[in-house]
Design an enzyme around this catalytic site. Structure first.
Site, PDB file in Angstrom:
ATOM      1  N   PHE A   1      -3.244  23.897 -26.290  1.00 40.01           N
ATOM      2  CA  PHE A   1      -3.534  22.862 -25.288  1.00 40.01           C
ATOM      3  C   PHE A   1      -4.827  22.094 -25.556  1.00 40.01           C
ATOM      4  CE2 PHE A   1      -5.220  26.902 -23.675  1.00 40.01           C
ATOM      5  CZ  PHE A   1      -6.549  26.566 -23.450  1.00 40.01           C
TER       6      PHE A   1
ATOM      7  N   THR B   1      -5.786  28.852 -12.426  1.00 39.98           N
ATOM      8  CA  THR B   1      -5.692  27.642 -13.244  1.00 39.98           C
ATOM      9  C   THR B   1      -4.430  26.846 -12.919  1.00 39.98           C
ATOM     10  OG1 THR B   1      -6.903  28.738 -15.019  1.00 39.98           O
ATOM     11  CG2 THR B   1      -5.646  26.792 -15.629  1.00 39.98           C
TER      12      THR B   1
ATOM     13  N   ASN C   1      -6.006  20.105 -13.128  1.00 35.70           N
ATOM     14  CA  ASN C   1      -6.218  21.060 -12.040  1.00 35.70           C
ATOM     15  C   ASN C   1      -7.541  20.866 -11.297  1.00 35.70           C
ATOM     16  OD1 ASN C   1      -8.030  22.088 -13.868  1.00 35.70           O
ATOM     17  ND2 ASN C   1      -6.923  24.002 -14.228  1.00 35.70           N
TER      18      ASN C   1
ATOM     19  N   ARG D   1     -14.908  31.095  -8.659  1.00 37.03           N
ATOM     20  CA  ARG D   1     -13.566  31.220  -9.230  1.00 37.03           C
ATOM     21  C   ARG D   1     -12.552  31.585  -8.149  1.00 37.03           C
ATOM     22  NH1 ARG D   1     -13.268  30.431 -14.462  1.00 37.03           N
ATOM     23  NH2 ARG D   1     -11.483  31.767 -14.897  1.00 37.03           N
TER      24      ARG D   1
ATOM     25  N   HIS E   1     -13.262  22.508 -13.144  1.00 36.21           N
ATOM     26  CA  HIS E   1     -13.617  23.555 -14.112  1.00 36.21           C
ATOM     27  C   HIS E   1     -14.610  24.487 -13.439  1.00 36.21           C
ATOM     28  CE1 HIS E   1     -15.240  25.416 -17.814  1.00 36.21           C
ATOM     29  NE2 HIS E   1     -16.410  25.272 -17.226  1.00 36.21           N
TER      30      HIS E   1
ATOM     31  N   ARG F   1      -7.591  24.352  -5.948  1.00 29.21           N
ATOM     32  CA  ARG F   1      -6.469  23.951  -6.800  1.00 29.21           C
ATOM     33  C   ARG F   1      -5.144  23.939  -6.040  1.00 29.21           C
ATOM     34  NH1 ARG F   1      -8.830  27.216 -11.940  1.00 29.21           N
ATOM     35  NH2 ARG F   1      -9.955  25.484 -12.912  1.00 29.21           N
TER      36      ARG F   1
ATOM     37  N   LYS G   1     -13.097  17.254 -12.361  1.00 26.14           N
ATOM     38  CA  LYS G   1     -12.431  16.629 -13.501  1.00 26.14           C
ATOM     39  C   LYS G   1     -11.958  15.204 -13.183  1.00 26.14           C
ATOM     40  CE  LYS G   1     -10.922  21.007 -15.526  1.00 26.14           C
ATOM     41  NZ  LYS G   1      -9.744  21.783 -15.979  1.00 26.14           N
TER      42      LYS G   1
END
Length: 140
Positions: free
Chosen positions: A57, A91, A112, A85, A115, A102, A9
């Site tokens: 959000f 998250t 964070n 994951r 994705h 993260r 991100k």
């Protein structure tokens, strides 16, 4: 072999963590089969995250994802979706396990770092959003 889509991100790019995150990804046994650096418009970010349109959000997410460059990648590995994951963590970085991407690098639930697709089916759809078949390089 299963595939998953990740996006490094804008906060990851801004903090110059692309290399560090890719290093963790590759050390975890994932192969990068497609990668590019791009910048999403608000419209494109809105399309990608359309599933969240009714969530509170959504507007903030679209704004953030269009705030700077990002790096979408298709990753390949056995059990890629679940393993990725696990690698990236919860998250909310405050809830993420020690050593996860993260926990190490994210500042907040909204910013964070990364994705990760939540299912193999969604990974295929999301990968098609960013990459044509010609852009995916088979790794043997």
């Amino acid at each position: 072999m299963e595939r998953t889509l990740t996006i490094l991100k804008p906060d990851c790019v801004r903090k110059q963590l692309i290399g560090a995150v890719i290093d963790k990804i590759e050390r975890a046994g994932f192969r990068v089969v497609a990668m590019k650096k791009t910048r999403l418009t608000q419209e494109t970010a809105g399309e990608f995250y359309a599933v969240h349109r009714e969530r509170p959000f959504y507007g903030e997410l679209v704004e953030f994802m269009s705030s700077g460059p990002c790096v979408p990648m298709i990753l390949e590995k056995e059990n890629a979706v679940a393993d990725f994951r696990t690698l990236i963590g919860a998250t909310d970085p405050a809830q993420a396990d020690e050593g996860t991407v993260r926990k190490l690098y994210a500042d907040s639930k909204g910013e964070n770092i990364v994705h990760g697709s939540d299912s193999a089916e969604n990974a295929a759809v999301e990968a098609g959003f960013f990459f044509s078949a010609e852009e995916v390089v088979r790794v043997d």
